[in-house]
Design an enzyme around this catalytic site. Structure first.
Site, PDB file in Angstrom:
ATOM      1  N   GLU A 107       0.822  -1.204   0.000  1.00  0.00           N
ATOM      2  CA  GLU A 107       0.000   0.000   0.000  1.00  0.00           C
ATOM      3  C   GLU A 107       0.856   1.253   0.000  1.00  0.00           C
ATOM      4  O   GLU A 107       1.974   1.266   0.511  1.00  0.00           O
ATOM      5  CB  GLU A 107      -0.898   0.011   1.252  1.00  0.00           C
ATOM      6  CG  GLU A 107      -1.927  -1.104   1.228  1.00  0.00           C
ATOM      7  CD  GLU A 107      -2.845  -1.111   2.461  1.00  0.00           C
ATOM      8  OE1 GLU A 107      -3.979  -1.557   2.324  1.00  0.00           O
ATOM      9  OE2 GLU A 107      -2.414  -0.683   3.543  1.00  0.00           O
ATOM     10  N   CYS A 120       3.288   8.531   1.228  1.00  0.00           N
ATOM     11  CA  CYS A 120       3.844   7.592   2.198  1.00  0.00           C
ATOM     12  C   CYS A 120       4.014   6.263   1.467  1.00  0.00           C
ATOM     13  O   CYS A 120       3.039   5.685   0.995  1.00  0.00           O
ATOM     14  CB  CYS A 120       2.867   7.477   3.368  1.00  0.00           C
ATOM     15  SG  CYS A 120       3.390   6.319   4.631  1.00  0.00           S
ATOM     16  N   CYS A 127       6.664  -6.622   7.299  1.00  0.00           N
ATOM     17  CA  CYS A 127       7.798  -6.058   8.041  1.00  0.00           C
ATOM     18  C   CYS A 127       8.254  -7.084   9.062  1.00  0.00           C
ATOM     19  O   CYS A 127       7.431  -7.780   9.652  1.00  0.00           O
ATOM     20  CB  CYS A 127       7.378  -4.771   8.756  1.00  0.00           C
ATOM     21  SG  CYS A 127       8.754  -3.915   9.572  1.00  0.00           S
ATOM     22  N   CYS A 131       6.935  -4.730  15.799  1.00  0.00           N
ATOM     23  CA  CYS A 131       6.481  -3.786  16.831  1.00  0.00           C
ATOM     24  C   CYS A 131       5.014  -4.099  17.146  1.00  0.00           C
ATOM     25  O   CYS A 131       4.188  -4.146  16.241  1.00  0.00           O
ATOM     26  CB  CYS A 131       6.642  -2.341  16.350  1.00  0.00           C
ATOM     27  SG  CYS A 131       8.343  -1.949  15.863  1.00  0.00           S
ATOM     28  N   CYS A 134       1.875  -1.974  15.796  1.00  0.00           N
ATOM     29  CA  CYS A 134       1.804  -1.649  14.368  1.00  0.00           C
ATOM     30  C   CYS A 134       1.149  -2.790  13.597  1.00  0.00           C
ATOM     31  O   CYS A 134       1.534  -3.953  13.752  1.00  0.00           O
ATOM     32  CB  CYS A 134       3.221  -1.410  13.843  1.00  0.00           C
ATOM     33  SG  CYS A 134       3.314  -1.188  12.062  1.00  0.00           S
ATOM     34  N   GLY A 187       6.997  -1.770   6.070  1.00  0.00           N
ATOM     35  CA  GLY A 187       8.387  -2.199   6.000  1.00  0.00           C
ATOM     36  C   GLY A 187       9.365  -1.321   6.743  1.00  0.00           C
ATOM     37  O   GLY A 187       9.067  -0.201   7.134  1.00  0.00           O
ATOM     38  N   GLU A 188      10.551  -1.887   6.952  1.00  0.00           N
ATOM     39  CA  GLU A 188      11.658  -1.167   7.584  1.00  0.00           C
ATOM     40  C   GLU A 188      12.666  -0.838   6.476  1.00  0.00           C
ATOM     41  O   GLU A 188      13.382  -1.725   5.992  1.00  0.00           O
ATOM     42  CB  GLU A 188      12.289  -2.047   8.677  1.00  0.00           C
ATOM     43  CG  GLU A 188      13.632  -1.578   9.196  1.00  0.00           C
ATOM     44  CD  GLU A 188      13.675  -0.104   9.607  1.00  0.00           C
ATOM     45  OE1 GLU A 188      12.719   0.387  10.231  1.00  0.00           O
ATOM     46  OE2 GLU A 188      14.680   0.564   9.285  1.00  0.00           O
ATOM     47  N   SER A 221      12.360   6.715   7.436  1.00  0.00           N
ATOM     48  CA  SER A 221      11.970   6.469   8.825  1.00  0.00           C
ATOM     49  C   SER A 221      12.411   5.069   9.227  1.00  0.00           C
ATOM     50  O   SER A 221      12.192   4.104   8.504  1.00  0.00           O
ATOM     51  CB  SER A 221      10.444   6.598   8.943  1.00  0.00           C
ATOM     52  OG  SER A 221      10.027   6.369  10.275  1.00  0.00           O
ATOM     53  N   SER A 244      12.063   6.085  14.950  1.00  0.00           N
ATOM     54  CA  SER A 244      10.881   5.701  15.727  1.00  0.00           C
ATOM     55  C   SER A 244      11.330   5.277  17.111  1.00  0.00           C
ATOM     56  O   SER A 244      11.637   4.120  17.353  1.00  0.00           O
ATOM     57  CB  SER A 244      10.150   4.561  15.011  1.00  0.00           C
ATOM     58  OG  SER A 244       9.727   5.013  13.743  1.00  0.00           O
ATOM     59  N   LEU A 245      11.364   6.237  18.023  1.00  0.00           N
ATOM     60  CA  LEU A 245      11.913   5.962  19.358  1.00  0.00           C
ATOM     61  C   LEU A 245      10.816   5.419  20.286  1.00  0.00           C
ATOM     62  O   LEU A 245      10.975   4.389  20.909  1.00  0.00           O
ATOM     63  CB  LEU A 245      12.536   7.233  19.930  1.00  0.00           C
ATOM     64  CG  LEU A 245      13.513   7.016  21.073  1.00  0.00           C
ATOM     65  CD1 LEU A 245      14.740   6.245  20.620  1.00  0.00           C
ATOM     66  CD2 LEU A 245      13.921   8.349  21.716  1.00  0.00           C
ATOM     67  N   HIS A 246       9.741   6.160  20.420  1.00  0.00           N
ATOM     68  CA  HIS A 246       8.537   5.753  21.151  1.00  0.00           C
ATOM     69  C   HIS A 246       8.666   5.691  22.666  1.00  0.00           C
ATOM     70  O   HIS A 246       7.652   5.632  23.365  1.00  0.00           O
ATOM     71  CB  HIS A 246       7.954   4.436  20.629  1.00  0.00           C
ATOM     72  CG  HIS A 246       7.630   4.467  19.164  1.00  0.00           C
ATOM     73  ND1 HIS A 246       6.985   5.523  18.570  1.00  0.00           N
ATOM     74  CD2 HIS A 246       7.884   3.575  18.173  1.00  0.00           C
ATOM     75  CE1 HIS A 246       6.842   5.275  17.272  1.00  0.00           C
ATOM     76  NE2 HIS A 246       7.377   4.120  17.005  1.00  0.00           N
ATOM     77  N   ASN A 323      -2.786   5.001  16.553  1.00  0.00           N
ATOM     78  CA  ASN A 323      -3.937   4.508  15.804  1.00  0.00           C
ATOM     79  C   ASN A 323      -4.145   3.063  16.225  1.00  0.00           C
ATOM     80  O   ASN A 323      -3.319   2.215  15.899  1.00  0.00           O
ATOM     81  CB  ASN A 323      -3.664   4.570  14.304  1.00  0.00           C
ATOM     82  CG  ASN A 323      -3.646   5.998  13.810  1.00  0.00           C
ATOM     83  OD1 ASN A 323      -4.626   6.712  13.951  1.00  0.00           O
ATOM     84  ND2 ASN A 323      -2.526   6.422  13.261  1.00  0.00           N
ATOM     85  N   CYS A 366      -0.924   6.075  10.175  1.00  0.00           N
ATOM     86  CA  CYS A 366       0.331   5.473  10.624  1.00  0.00           C
ATOM     87  C   CYS A 366       0.096   4.117  11.261  1.00  0.00           C
ATOM     88  O   CYS A 366      -0.704   3.994  12.184  1.00  0.00           O
ATOM     89  CB  CYS A 366       1.018   6.352  11.668  1.00  0.00           C
ATOM     90  SG  CYS A 366       1.264   8.043  11.152  1.00  0.00           S
TER      91      CYS A 366
HETATM   92  N1  SAH Z   1       9.665   0.812   9.912  1.00  0.00           N
HETATM   93  C1  SAH Z   1       9.783   2.226   9.853  1.00  0.00           C
HETATM   94  C2  SAH Z   1       8.783   2.918   8.959  1.00  0.00           C
HETATM   95  C3  SAH Z   1       7.351   2.473   8.987  1.00  0.00           C
HETATM   96  S1  SAH Z   1       6.240   2.993  10.225  1.00  0.00           S
HETATM   97  C4  SAH Z   1       9.702   2.813  11.244  1.00  0.00           C
HETATM   98  O1  SAH Z   1       9.348   2.103  12.173  1.00  0.00           O
HETATM   99  O2  SAH Z   1      10.033   3.984  11.409  1.00  0.00           O
HETATM  100  C5  SAH Z   1       6.124   4.734  10.258  1.00  0.00           C
HETATM  101  C6  SAH Z   1       5.814   5.267  11.653  1.00  0.00           C
HETATM  102  O3  SAH Z   1       4.491   4.909  12.097  1.00  0.00           O
HETATM  103  C7  SAH Z   1       6.765   4.717  12.697  1.00  0.00           C
HETATM  104  O4  SAH Z   1       7.170   5.757  13.547  1.00  0.00           O
HETATM  105  C8  SAH Z   1       5.889   3.739  13.433  1.00  0.00           C
HETATM  106  O5  SAH Z   1       6.361   3.465  14.719  1.00  0.00           O
HETATM  107  C9  SAH Z   1       4.563   4.463  13.435  1.00  0.00           C
HETATM  108  N2  SAH Z   1       3.444   3.598  13.772  1.00  0.00           N
HETATM  109  C10 SAH Z   1       3.337   2.270  13.574  1.00  0.00           C
HETATM  110  N3  SAH Z   1       2.169   1.796  14.019  1.00  0.00           N
HETATM  111  C11 SAH Z   1       1.504   2.855  14.538  1.00  0.00           C
HETATM  112  C12 SAH Z   1       0.225   3.014  15.126  1.00  0.00           C
HETATM  113  N4  SAH Z   1      -0.589   1.984  15.289  1.00  0.00           N
HETATM  114  N5  SAH Z   1      -0.147   4.256  15.512  1.00  0.00           N
HETATM  115  C13 SAH Z   1       0.691   5.310  15.331  1.00  0.00           C
HETATM  116  N6  SAH Z   1       1.902   5.219  14.774  1.00  0.00           N
HETATM  117  C14 SAH Z   1       2.318   4.002  14.377  1.00  0.00           C
END
Ligand code: SAH
Length: 373
Positions: A107, A120, A127, A131, A134, A187-188, A221, A244-246, A323, A366
């Site tokens: 997508e 995007c 992937c 995580c 996601c 994907g990463e 990213s 993507s630190l979180h 999300n 996202c």
């Molecule tokens: N693999 C890469 C790029 C794809 S995801 C990465 O992790 O950066 C793009 C962004 O969306 C990342 O920051 C990811 O952590 C975030 N993301 C993934 N699932 C999400 C969700 N359910 N709600 C909000 N952000 C999310």
């Protein structure tokens, strides 16, 4: 010297036939010559693909018909077939589901704003980073996308914008320009390093070598594959890096971003600093805010502290309201908690804003990309 980790370049399995957009300008000329065609045909093909944004051989009338068929069969095989298009946000957000030659689904999401249009894109089908919050991460990795499969998502969206298929600032469809690319789809990207790097070059090289989008408007990213971040820093590009630190602490990050068990917060932030120093660009930190998981005031304070320590002013935090994905126990933080989180990070001396979330109701926001069809 440590060996590069396996995650750098997972298998070739399932990749499509070679395509013009996989190749450098020199390789295109060689490929055309190897087919017994005049080398300048390479430039004609590039013009059709990268400038005219077309893959329809019928319109390539400057190439004799016999050569055209052969060149298209060999160098412009159809890569992605549009399976489904869904619009929302008043038609300004469009998710496209694509099917690749082997049935793989990916997508991409196009978002038009008054002053820009951002696509995007996906770099892998599925992937492998797992995580837990996601949607893409839940299904595992199907395969890497080829360079051309990545580039073709961009070509298609650039054509949609040029052809004025999405509403412009006044609400009626009007031509525009695809200006920004974010590798934030499925994907990463740094786990498909070679192909993503080549795709960045194809996307940013001036036409007709490439699509001519500014490097500064492309964001890669990553979950934080530290050695790959350092490698990217040394490529001499001006692309933006998002990490993507979180969460600022290893204990929780080990769970939210499992690859943290391999490269810790410290290692990731040191690599991000190296990227900022080498490129002169501020690094973006992505922070999906999850209710009662990573949204505590103390974590906001710790985040600001760690970022200041490692990156000084060379950093910006994007808070993404989580999300929720199907079956997940997690939810977004309440707005007052989100506001307090953002306030504390800013108060701690680190620029922090909330990312607007487009595409929620069409599973295009996202972390919602799962290509279920
Ligand atoms: N693999 C890469 C790029 C794809 S995801 C990465 O992790 O950066 C793009 C962004 O969306 C990342 O920051 C990811 O952590 C975030 N993301 C993934 N699932 C999400 C969700 N359910 N709600 C909000 N952000 C999310």
């Amino acid at each position: 010297m440590t060996a590069l980790p396996l995650v750098f370049d997972a298998p070739r399995r399932g990749l499509p036939q070679r395509h013009l957009a996989d190749l450098t300008v020199a390789e295109r000329a060689e490929a055309v010559a190897a087919l017994g065609e005049k080398p300048f045909r390479a430039k004609q093909l590039s013009h059709h693909y990268f400038s005219r944004l077309t893959v329809d051989p019928a319109t390539m009338t400057d190439i004799p018909e016999a050569s055209r068929q052969r060149l298209v069969d060999e160098l412009m095989p159809s890569l992605l077939t549009q399976v489904k298009v869904v619009d929302c946000d008043g038609g300004t957000t469009r998710k496209t589901l694509w099917r690749a030659h082997d049935g793989t689904l990916v997508e991409s999401v196009l978002m038009r704003y008054p002053d820009r249009a951002t696509l995007c894109i996906s770099s892998q089908a599925g992937c492998g980073m797992a995580c837990p919050f996601c949607a893409t991460g839940q299904g595992g990795l199907t395969r890497n996308l080829s360079t051309a499969e990545i580039v073709d998502q961009v070509r298609a969206a650039a054509a949609v914008m040029r052809d004025g298929l999405l509403p412009g600032p006044d609400g009626t469809p009007a031509p525009g320009r695809l200006s920004n690319i974010v590798f934030m789809g499925m994907g990463e990207p740094l786990a498909n390093y070679k192909r993503v790097l080549a795709a960045v070059r194809r996307i940013t090289d001036p036409a007709p070598a490439g699509l001519g989008i500014s490097q500064r408007s492309v964001t890669v990213s990553t979950v934080g594959l530290a050695p790959a971040i350092r490698k990217l820093a040394d490529e001499g590009l001006q692309v933006r890096l998002a990490v993507s630190l979180h969460t600022p602490d290893d204990e929780l990050r080990d769970e939210l971003v499992p690859v943290n068990n391999r490269w810790s917060v410290d290692e990731v932030l040191r690599a991000a600093r190296y990227y900022a120093d080498r490129t002169g660009r501020r690094v973006s930190i992505e922070y999906a805010l999850i209710r009662d998981i990573n949204d505590q005031p103390w974590r906001a304070d710790l985040l600001a502290e760690r970022l200041r320590e490692h990156l000084g002013r060379l950093v910006h935090v994007n808070v993404i309201p989580l999300n929720p994905t199907p079956g997940s126990k997690w939810d977004a933080s309440p707005k007052p908690v989100e506001r307090e989180f953002v306030r504390r990070v800013n108060a701690g001396g680190v620029a922090c804003t909330v990312r607007d979330t487009r595409g929620q109701e069409i599973a295009a926001a996202c972390g919602q990309l799962a290509a279920e069809g």
